[in-house]
Design a protein around this motif. Structure first.
Motif, PDB file in Angstrom:
ATOM      1  N   THR A 104       0.839  -1.195   0.000  1.00 34.51           N
ATOM      2  CA  THR A 104       0.000   0.000   0.000  1.00 34.51           C
ATOM      3  C   THR A 104       0.873   1.244   0.000  1.00 34.51           C
ATOM      4  O   THR A 104       2.069   1.184   0.298  1.00 34.51           O
ATOM      5  N   TYR A 105       0.254   2.388  -0.322  1.00 34.03           N
ATOM      6  CA  TYR A 105       0.955   3.669  -0.366  1.00 34.03           C
ATOM      7  C   TYR A 105       0.804   4.461   0.934  1.00 34.03           C
ATOM      8  O   TYR A 105       1.372   5.542   1.053  1.00 34.03           O
ATOM      9  N   GLY A 106       0.068   3.941   1.870  1.00 33.61           N
ATOM     10  CA  GLY A 106      -0.157   4.636   3.128  1.00 33.61           C
ATOM     11  C   GLY A 106      -1.256   3.930   3.893  1.00 33.61           C
ATOM     12  O   GLY A 106      -1.700   2.835   3.509  1.00 33.61           O
ATOM     13  N   ALA A 107      -1.699   4.541   4.985  1.00 40.09           N
ATOM     14  CA  ALA A 107      -2.704   3.889   5.813  1.00 40.09           C
ATOM     15  C   ALA A 107      -3.548   4.921   6.545  1.00 40.09           C
ATOM     16  O   ALA A 107      -3.087   6.031   6.846  1.00 40.09           O
ATOM     17  N   ILE A 108      -4.782   4.515   6.820  1.00 42.11           N
ATOM     18  CA  ILE A 108      -5.683   5.295   7.665  1.00 42.11           C
ATOM     19  C   ILE A 108      -6.012   4.430   8.866  1.00 42.11           C
ATOM     20  O   ILE A 108      -6.660   3.387   8.736  1.00 42.11           O
ATOM     21  N   VAL A 109      -5.533   4.833  10.017  1.00 38.15           N
ATOM     22  CA  VAL A 109      -5.726   4.081  11.256  1.00 38.15           C
ATOM     23  C   VAL A 109      -6.823   4.782  12.048  1.00 38.15           C
ATOM     24  O   VAL A 109      -6.596   5.836  12.650  1.00 38.15           O
ATOM     25  N   LEU A 110      -8.009   4.189  12.044  1.00 35.13           N
ATOM     26  CA  LEU A 110      -9.158   4.810  12.700  1.00 35.13           C
ATOM     27  C   LEU A 110      -9.234   4.492  14.181  1.00 35.13           C
ATOM     28  O   LEU A 110      -9.848   5.239  14.947  1.00 35.13           O
ATOM     29  N   GLY A 111      -8.617   3.380  14.589  1.00 38.48           N
ATOM     30  CA  GLY A 111      -8.636   3.030  16.003  1.00 38.48           C
ATOM     31  C   GLY A 111     -10.005   2.517  16.422  1.00 38.48           C
ATOM     32  O   GLY A 111     -10.861   2.169  15.608  1.00 38.48           O
ATOM     33  N   ALA A 134      -7.921  20.824  20.956  1.00 37.86           N
ATOM     34  CA  ALA A 134      -7.042  19.952  21.742  1.00 37.86           C
ATOM     35  C   ALA A 134      -6.874  18.578  21.105  1.00 37.86           C
ATOM     36  O   ALA A 134      -6.081  17.766  21.584  1.00 37.86           O
ATOM     37  N   VAL A 135      -7.630  18.318  20.047  1.00 36.44           N
ATOM     38  CA  VAL A 135      -7.581  17.011  19.385  1.00 36.44           C
ATOM     39  C   VAL A 135      -6.945  17.183  18.005  1.00 36.44           C
ATOM     40  O   VAL A 135      -7.372  18.029  17.218  1.00 36.44           O
ATOM     41  N   LYS A 136      -5.944  16.382  17.719  1.00 40.02           N
ATOM     42  CA  LYS A 136      -5.200  16.510  16.476  1.00 40.02           C
ATOM     43  C   LYS A 136      -5.081  15.167  15.773  1.00 40.02           C
ATOM     44  O   LYS A 136      -4.639  14.180  16.372  1.00 40.02           O
ATOM     45  N   VAL A 137      -5.494  15.115  14.502  1.00 38.77           N
ATOM     46  CA  VAL A 137      -5.290  13.922  13.683  1.00 38.77           C
ATOM     47  C   VAL A 137      -3.858  13.959  13.154  1.00 38.77           C
ATOM     48  O   VAL A 137      -3.506  14.824  12.343  1.00 38.77           O
ATOM     49  N   GLY A 168     -13.278   2.926  19.499  1.00 38.05           N
ATOM     50  CA  GLY A 168     -13.883   3.800  20.505  1.00 38.05           C
ATOM     51  C   GLY A 168     -13.669   5.267  20.197  1.00 38.05           C
ATOM     52  O   GLY A 168     -13.982   5.754  19.119  1.00 38.05           O
ATOM     53  N   THR A 169     -13.089   5.951  21.178  1.00 37.80           N
ATOM     54  CA  THR A 169     -12.870   7.403  21.043  1.00 37.80           C
ATOM     55  C   THR A 169     -11.449   7.744  20.611  1.00 37.80           C
ATOM     56  O   THR A 169     -11.030   8.902  20.713  1.00 37.80           O
ATOM     57  N   GLU A 170     -10.702   6.749  20.152  1.00 36.28           N
ATOM     58  CA  GLU A 170      -9.332   7.018  19.711  1.00 36.28           C
ATOM     59  C   GLU A 170      -9.326   7.993  18.534  1.00 36.28           C
ATOM     60  O   GLU A 170     -10.200   7.954  17.670  1.00 36.28           O
ATOM     61  N   VAL A 171      -8.340   8.865  18.520  1.00 35.85           N
ATOM     62  CA  VAL A 171      -8.199   9.835  17.443  1.00 35.85           C
ATOM     63  C   VAL A 171      -7.548   9.134  16.248  1.00 35.85           C
ATOM     64  O   VAL A 171      -6.535   8.453  16.405  1.00 35.85           O
ATOM     65  N   PRO A 172      -8.107   9.305  15.059  1.00 31.74           N
ATOM     66  CA  PRO A 172      -7.515   8.660  13.879  1.00 31.74           C
ATOM     67  C   PRO A 172      -6.096   9.166  13.611  1.00 31.74           C
ATOM     68  O   PRO A 172      -5.706  10.260  14.032  1.00 31.74           O
ATOM     69  N   GLU A 173      -5.359   8.344  12.883  1.00 33.18           N
ATOM     70  CA  GLU A 173      -3.995   8.699  12.463  1.00 33.18           C
ATOM     71  C   GLU A 173      -3.833   8.304  11.006  1.00 33.18           C
ATOM     72  O   GLU A 173      -4.341   7.270  10.567  1.00 33.18           O
ATOM     73  N   VAL A 174      -3.137   9.114  10.257  1.00 33.54           N
ATOM     74  CA  VAL A 174      -2.874   8.830   8.849  1.00 33.54           C
ATOM     75  C   VAL A 174      -1.379   8.590   8.678  1.00 33.54           C
ATOM     76  O   VAL A 174      -0.551   9.403   9.102  1.00 33.54           O
ATOM     77  N   LEU A 175      -1.043   7.461   8.071  1.00 29.08           N
ATOM     78  CA  LEU A 175       0.348   7.099   7.808  1.00 29.08           C
ATOM     79  C   LEU A 175       0.634   7.300   6.325  1.00 29.08           C
ATOM     80  O   LEU A 175      -0.155   6.878   5.468  1.00 29.08           O
ATOM     81  N   THR A 176       1.732   7.934   6.015  1.00 29.61           N
ATOM     82  CA  THR A 176       2.092   8.198   4.627  1.00 29.61           C
ATOM     83  C   THR A 176       3.454   7.588   4.299  1.00 29.61           C
ATOM     84  O   THR A 176       4.230   7.250   5.193  1.00 29.61           O
TER      85      THR A 176
END
Length: 354
Positions: A91-98, A144-147, A100-108
């Motif tokens: 893959t060229y990257g990833a979207i990690v949604l987690g 206060a919340v950052k993706v 519950g209430t976890e904040v998503p993260e994008v991997l490039t």
């Protein structure tokens, strides 16, 4: 003493001159289209991207993006598996949604493609807006919340935007063509030509690897493996041109040049993911010398966990085709020069008969 009268060179007929001029313009149009058409028709589509998280979150994101077919989501059990998929170039990257209430993260993976990294950064911006809205509705502080956007595989510090690696594909294609043309024109004999191709490939591979890795520091990984990859690239192109020339004469130079420069290079995917090219040209481009070479060198430098068997076999196959064509052309030439004994007239045969 009378000086010899020189015969004037006849002028080309007017209709012929006009036709040649028009034909040259058509040839130019074809060349321009060959380089510009792939980029013009390319679309951001079918980009393999890992995705992980709760099934509900994954389904919601897939439904939100399912209408434009921009991404081809590849399931990942968790963040670690998503990273493994990126590092193996699945893959060229990833979207990690987690969950519950976890904040998503994008991997490039900028080293895989700057274009895909920019697209995934745009997804992070959209996710940020959604998360901020949800936090605000819940009475929290949206600032206060950052993706996070995390680069997993980046370019080296000496080639931070990848321009050096991308621009290397064109001179490598030209280099292989120059070697093939010079060997075809200056060397006679199939074995000598093939020996020249081999020595050219070895020397060119080491020289180019020295420039790109030791001097400019665009490449990473093992120097000699990179030199081998570049040498095999040069050999594949040069060998094919020599083979075509041996088979059909000097017209073979044109055949090799067209396939390498005007077909293979525009379809190589050097400046964008090959999935963006109109089907089936993106796939075809990966089985031509420029495409296979670009993917191989990128993998050796930045994705050591990725499988490179396809690229090695592709380059080796082109080199082998060139060798076979060279030998076929040689033996065909020998057969055409052989005159059967039955067609030879015995000297003075008519004289003795009389």
């Amino acid at each position: 003493m009378t000086s010899p009268v020189s015969t004037p060179t006849p002028h080309t007929k007017w209709p012929v001159a006009v036709v040649i001029g028009v034909a040259a313009s058509i040839a130019l149009a074809i060349i321009v289209l060959a380089f510009l058409w792939p980029g013009k028709t390319a679309e951001a589509r079918n980009l393999p991207v890992s995705i992980s998280g709760d099934q509900a979150k994954v389904s919601a994101l897939e439904n939100a993006t399912g209408t434009n077919e921009t991404f081809d989501f590849i399931p990942a059990a968790d963040r670690d598996e998503a990273i493994d998929q990126i590092e193996s170039q699945e893959t060229y990257g990833a979207i990690v949604l987690g969950s519950g209430t976890e904040v998503p993260e994008v991997l490039t993976a900028p080293a895989a493609s700057a274009v895909s990294a920019q697209m995934l950064t745009g997804v992070a911006t959209q996710l940020q807006a959604q998360v901020s809205q949800q936090v605000a509705q819940a009475g929290g502080d949206p600032t206060a919340v950052k993706v996070a956007v995390t680069p997993v595989v980046s370019y080296s510090e000496h080639d931070s935007n990848g321009s050096g690696l991308a621009s290397a594909s064109f001179p490598m294609a030209i280099g292989g063509m120059i070697g093939g043309v010079l060997i075809s024109l200056l060397i006679t004999g199939p074995v000598r030509r093939l020996a020249a191709v081999a020595s050219f490939a070895v020397a060119a591979g080491v020289v180019v690897a020295f420039i790109m890795q030791t001097w400019f520091q665009y490449l990473q990984g093992d120097f000699w493996i990179n030199a081998l990859a570049m040498g095999l690239t040069m050999m594949a192109t040069a060998s094919f041109i020599v083979g075509c020339t041996s088979l059909v004469g000097r017209a073979g130079i044109g055949i090799g040049a067209v396939l390498t420069m005007f077909v293979g290079n525009p379809l190589s995917g050097a400046t964008m993911p090959w999935q963006f090219l109109a089907a089936p040209w993106g796939v075809i481009g990966q089985y031509m010398v420029p495409g296979a070479s670009g993917s191989l060198i990128r993998s050796l430098s930045y994705f050591p966990e990725a499988s490179t068997a396809q690229q090695w076999w592709t380059l080796g196959a082109w080199a082998l085709v060139g060798i076979v064509l060279t030998l076929i052309g040689h033996f065909r030439a020998k057969e055409s020069m052989h005159v059967p004994e039955s067609t030879l007239e015995t000297p003075h045969a008519g004289k003795h008969a009389s």
